[in-house]
Design a protein around this motif. Structure first.
Motif, mmCIF file in Angstrom:
data_model
loop_
_atom_site.group_PDB
_atom_site.id
_atom_site.type_symbol
_atom_site.label_atom_id
_atom_site.label_comp_id
_atom_site.label_asym_id
_atom_site.label_seq_id
_atom_site.Cartn_x
_atom_site.Cartn_y
_atom_site.Cartn_z
ATOM 1 N N ILE A 31 4.024 -1.134 13.178
ATOM 2 C CA ILE A 31 3.480 -2.256 13.780
ATOM 3 C C ILE A 31 2.611 -3.031 13.201
ATOM 4 O O ILE A 31 2.827 -4.478 13.294
ATOM 5 N N GLY A 32 2.041 -2.441 12.215
ATOM 6 C CA GLY A 32 0.997 -3.175 11.080
ATOM 7 C C GLY A 32 1.792 -4.159 10.352
ATOM 8 O O GLY A 32 1.667 -5.192 10.186
ATOM 9 N N ARG A 33 3.075 -3.881 9.808
ATOM 10 C CA ARG A 33 4.013 -4.258 9.173
ATOM 11 C C ARG A 33 4.596 -5.580 9.857
ATOM 12 O O ARG A 33 4.757 -6.813 9.546
ATOM 13 N N SER A 34 4.967 -5.448 11.086
ATOM 14 C CA SER A 34 5.496 -6.466 12.069
ATOM 15 C C SER A 34 4.504 -7.458 12.173
ATOM 16 O O SER A 34 4.918 -8.620 12.483
ATOM 17 N N THR A 35 3.385 -7.036 12.404
ATOM 18 C CA THR A 35 2.154 -8.024 12.880
ATOM 19 C C THR A 35 1.571 -8.760 11.495
ATOM 20 O O THR A 35 0.669 -9.680 11.573
ATOM 21 N N GLY A 36 1.873 -7.989 10.255
ATOM 22 C CA GLY A 36 1.120 -8.833 9.014
ATOM 23 C C GLY A 36 0.024 -7.867 8.542
ATOM 24 O O GLY A 36 -0.665 -8.699 7.638
ATOM 25 N N LEU A 37 -0.486 -7.023 9.239
ATOM 26 C CA LEU A 37 -1.487 -6.114 8.744
ATOM 27 C C LEU A 37 -1.198 -4.905 7.966
ATOM 28 O O LEU A 37 -0.173 -4.447 8.233
ATOM 29 N N PRO A 38 -2.096 -4.822 6.962
ATOM 30 C CA PRO A 38 -1.722 -3.966 6.089
ATOM 31 C C PRO A 38 -2.294 -2.495 6.339
ATOM 32 O O PRO A 38 -3.264 -1.975 6.098
ATOM 33 N N LEU A 39 -1.284 -1.794 7.049
ATOM 34 C CA LEU A 39 -1.717 -0.247 7.839
ATOM 35 C C LEU A 39 -1.128 0.661 7.029
ATOM 36 O O LEU A 39 -0.912 1.758 7.707
#
Length: 81
Positions: A31-39
């Protein structure tokens, strides 16, 4: 033989939690990768081959092995469980 099965069950229980934790981390990182957040996608992906892949294989193999040993013990042990 029962002591060996108990140890296998304990190892599998820890392994189940590791696999579940890995799946939760995967879902959050995806989910973080798809939204651009480094999770943690890159770290999770780097641990896939050396950690999570063998953990899943151990879980499947251990479950099948435990089932087979219990069935053999039931058939030839005569304890009726």
């Amino acid at each position: 033989m029962q002591k060996v099965l108990d140890w296998i069950d304990k190892i599998l229980m820890v392994d189940v939690f590791l696999v579940m934790l890995g799946f939760i981390w995967f879902a959050i990182a995806l989910i973080g990768r798809s939204t651009g957040l480094p999770l943690g996608w890159d770290l999770w992906y780097s641990l896939w081959q050396p950690l999570f892949n063998p953990a899943i294989a151990l879980l499947i193999t251990g479950a099948i092995l435990t089932w087979a040993v219990k069935k053999l013990n039931q058939r030839f042990g005569g304890d009726g469980e």
